[in-house]
Design a protein around this motif. Structure first.
Motif, mmCIF file in Angstrom:
data_model
loop_
_atom_site.group_PDB
_atom_site.id
_atom_site.type_symbol
_atom_site.label_atom_id
_atom_site.label_comp_id
_atom_site.label_asym_id
_atom_site.label_seq_id
_atom_site.Cartn_x
_atom_site.Cartn_y
_atom_site.Cartn_z
ATOM 1 N N ASP A 61 0.887 -1.165 0.000
ATOM 2 C CA ASP A 61 0.000 0.000 0.000
ATOM 3 C C ASP A 61 0.927 1.216 0.000
ATOM 4 N N THR A 62 0.698 2.142 -0.896
ATOM 5 C CA THR A 62 1.639 3.262 -1.039
ATOM 6 C C THR A 62 1.752 4.100 0.237
ATOM 7 N N ARG A 63 0.808 3.919 1.166
ATOM 8 C CA ARG A 63 0.846 4.708 2.407
ATOM 9 C C ARG A 63 1.643 4.026 3.512
ATOM 10 N N THR A 64 2.266 2.887 3.213
ATOM 11 C CA THR A 64 2.975 2.134 4.257
ATOM 12 C C THR A 64 4.295 2.814 4.609
ATOM 13 N N THR A 65 4.495 3.047 5.894
ATOM 14 C CA THR A 65 5.758 3.661 6.305
ATOM 15 C C THR A 65 6.876 2.624 6.213
ATOM 16 N N GLY A 89 12.596 8.709 18.329
ATOM 17 C CA GLY A 89 13.815 8.101 17.780
ATOM 18 C C GLY A 89 13.887 6.588 17.914
ATOM 19 N N ALA A 90 12.860 5.956 18.511
ATOM 20 C CA ALA A 90 12.910 4.500 18.706
ATOM 21 C C ALA A 90 12.971 3.747 17.377
ATOM 22 N N CYS A 91 12.482 4.378 16.316
ATOM 23 C CA CYS A 91 12.383 3.713 15.006
ATOM 24 C C CYS A 91 13.583 4.006 14.111
ATOM 25 N N THR A 92 14.657 4.572 14.671
ATOM 26 C CA THR A 92 15.802 4.967 13.837
ATOM 27 C C THR A 92 16.451 3.769 13.147
ATOM 28 N N VAL A 93 16.643 3.901 11.840
ATOM 29 C CA VAL A 93 17.406 2.906 11.067
ATOM 30 C C VAL A 93 18.381 3.677 10.180
ATOM 31 N N LEU A 94 19.263 2.956 9.533
ATOM 32 C CA LEU A 94 20.208 3.602 8.622
ATOM 33 C C LEU A 94 19.742 3.373 7.185
ATOM 34 N N VAL A 95 19.643 4.451 6.427
ATOM 35 C CA VAL A 95 19.284 4.345 5.004
ATOM 36 C C VAL A 95 20.427 4.972 4.216
ATOM 37 N N ASN A 96 21.083 4.146 3.412
ATOM 38 C CA ASN A 96 22.271 4.572 2.663
ATOM 39 C C ASN A 96 23.290 5.210 3.603
ATOM 40 N N GLY A 97 23.419 4.632 4.793
ATOM 41 C CA GLY A 97 24.428 5.071 5.758
ATOM 42 C C GLY A 97 24.021 6.238 6.626
ATOM 43 N N ARG A 98 22.846 6.832 6.368
ATOM 44 C CA ARG A 98 22.409 7.973 7.184
ATOM 45 C C ARG A 98 21.220 7.565 8.032
ATOM 46 N N ARG A 99 21.139 8.122 9.235
ATOM 47 C CA ARG A 99 20.033 7.723 10.121
ATOM 48 C C ARG A 99 18.746 8.426 9.712
ATOM 49 N N ILE A 100 17.655 7.750 9.979
ATOM 50 C CA ILE A 100 16.360 8.279 9.566
ATOM 51 C C ILE A 100 15.298 7.738 10.525
ATOM 52 N N ASN A 101 14.288 8.553 10.811
ATOM 53 C CA ASN A 101 13.149 8.059 11.590
ATOM 54 C C ASN A 101 12.246 7.298 10.628
ATOM 55 N N SER A 102 12.213 5.999 10.762
ATOM 56 C CA SER A 102 11.495 5.198 9.759
ATOM 57 C C SER A 102 9.984 5.357 9.846
ATOM 58 N N CYS A 103 9.480 5.948 10.932
ATOM 59 C CA CYS A 103 8.027 6.179 11.027
ATOM 60 C C CYS A 103 7.609 7.399 10.211
ATOM 61 N N LEU A 104 8.577 8.213 9.802
ATOM 62 C CA LEU A 104 8.239 9.453 9.101
ATOM 63 C C LEU A 104 8.472 9.375 7.601
ATOM 64 N N THR A 105 8.763 8.196 7.108
ATOM 65 C CA THR A 105 9.058 8.095 5.685
ATOM 66 C C THR A 105 8.319 6.904 5.090
ATOM 67 N N LEU A 106 7.855 7.050 3.860
ATOM 68 C CA LEU A 106 7.116 5.973 3.215
ATOM 69 C C LEU A 106 8.089 5.015 2.518
ATOM 70 N N ALA A 107 7.745 3.749 2.547
ATOM 71 C CA ALA A 107 8.625 2.746 1.925
ATOM 72 C C ALA A 107 8.817 3.022 0.440
ATOM 73 N N VAL A 108 7.759 3.509 -0.223
ATOM 74 C CA VAL A 108 7.869 3.734 -1.675
ATOM 75 C C VAL A 108 8.887 4.815 -2.027
ATOM 76 N N MET A 109 9.300 5.580 -1.030
ATOM 77 C CA MET A 109 10.305 6.615 -1.278
ATOM 78 C C MET A 109 11.719 6.025 -1.284
ATOM 79 N N HIS A 110 11.814 4.722 -1.006
ATOM 80 C CA HIS A 110 13.146 4.137 -0.847
ATOM 81 C C HIS A 110 13.443 3.032 -1.849
ATOM 82 N N GLU A 111 12.874 3.164 -3.019
ATOM 83 C CA GLU A 111 13.203 2.226 -4.101
ATOM 84 C C GLU A 111 14.724 2.247 -4.322
#
Ligand code: FES
Ligand code: FES
Length: 212
Positions: A61-65, A89-111
């Motif tokens: 679903d395009t709305r999935t974080t 910050g509990a949801c922090t992960v690394l995306v391309n080596g940089r930290r990100i709050n994964s609750c604030l970003t949609l999965a479809v933005m990370h193709e």
């Protein structure tokens, strides 16, 4: 008593009538009808990303974080959902080596992105140096914030080494110090209800020192 009399009010009828009178609103037929469930189909999109070194393709679903993708679709529950609003910050992960709050970003933005969660940083048998330092310095109590703290801490050491200044850097043109003040400032988005902050800084200081 005649129980079929149209004038006989049950206790339920009486309560209902009282509630309507008190609110001053007479419900319309539409409002009284049960809510219809939406039959619209959620738009799905295919997303491919690398998660902890493995390529994953998902129909989402395009709305999935990104957070829900990791936890609910890939069952990587090491990444925690705290506030779901970008505040803890509990949801922090690394995306391309940089930290990100994964609750604030949609999965479809990370193709095509490279995502690293706490499960990908190290294993119980081969821990990342930051995980080892957290254990050594008691950088946690309940552990709920810890995966996010560790991912953030790894990124913070990298940020400082890359010369990226922070709000407390005295000279924006000089390389920032690997100091407790710099670490505390940069970790301020990771909340710990158990208050393990000083031990977390000790753990980070040890890792920073060993990498200097
Ligand atoms: Fe994402 Fe709190 S769960 S910042
Ligand atoms: Fe419990 Fe941080 S260790 S919230």
């Amino acid at each position: 008593m005649d129980h079929t009399s149209p004038f006989l009010m049950t206790r339920r009828d009486t309560l209902l009538a009282g509630a309507v009178t008190a609110s001053g609103v007479v419900p319309s037929a539409a409002a009284a009808a049960p809510a219809k469930q939406s039959t619209a189909t959620a738009p799905l999109t295919r997303v491919t990303m690398s998660v902890n070194g493995e390529s994953k393709t998902l129909e989402l679903d395009t709305r999935t974080t990104l957070l829900d993708t990791l936890r609910e679709h890939l069952h990587l529950t090491g990444t925690k959902k705290g506030c779901d609003h970008g505040q803890c910050g509990a949801c922090t992960v690394l995306v391309n080596g940089r930290r990100i709050n994964s609750c604030l970003t949609l999965a479809v933005m990370h193709e095509g992105s490279r995502v690293t969660t706490i499960e990908g940083l190290g294993t119980p048998q081969r821990m990342h140096p930051m995980q080892t330092a957290f254990v050594k310095h008691d950088g946690y109590q309940c552990g709920y914030c810890t995966p996010g703290q560790i991912c953030s801490a790894v990124a913070v050491i990298d940020e400082i080494k890359q010369g990226i200044p922070s709000h407390v850097s005295e000279d924006l043109t000089a390389r920032p110090l690997l100091s407790p003040a710099e670490m505390r400032e940069r970790m301020s988005g990771n909340i710990c209800r158990c208050g393990a902050y000083s031990n977390i800084v000790d753990a980070m200081t040890e890792v920073a020192g060993s990498q200097a």
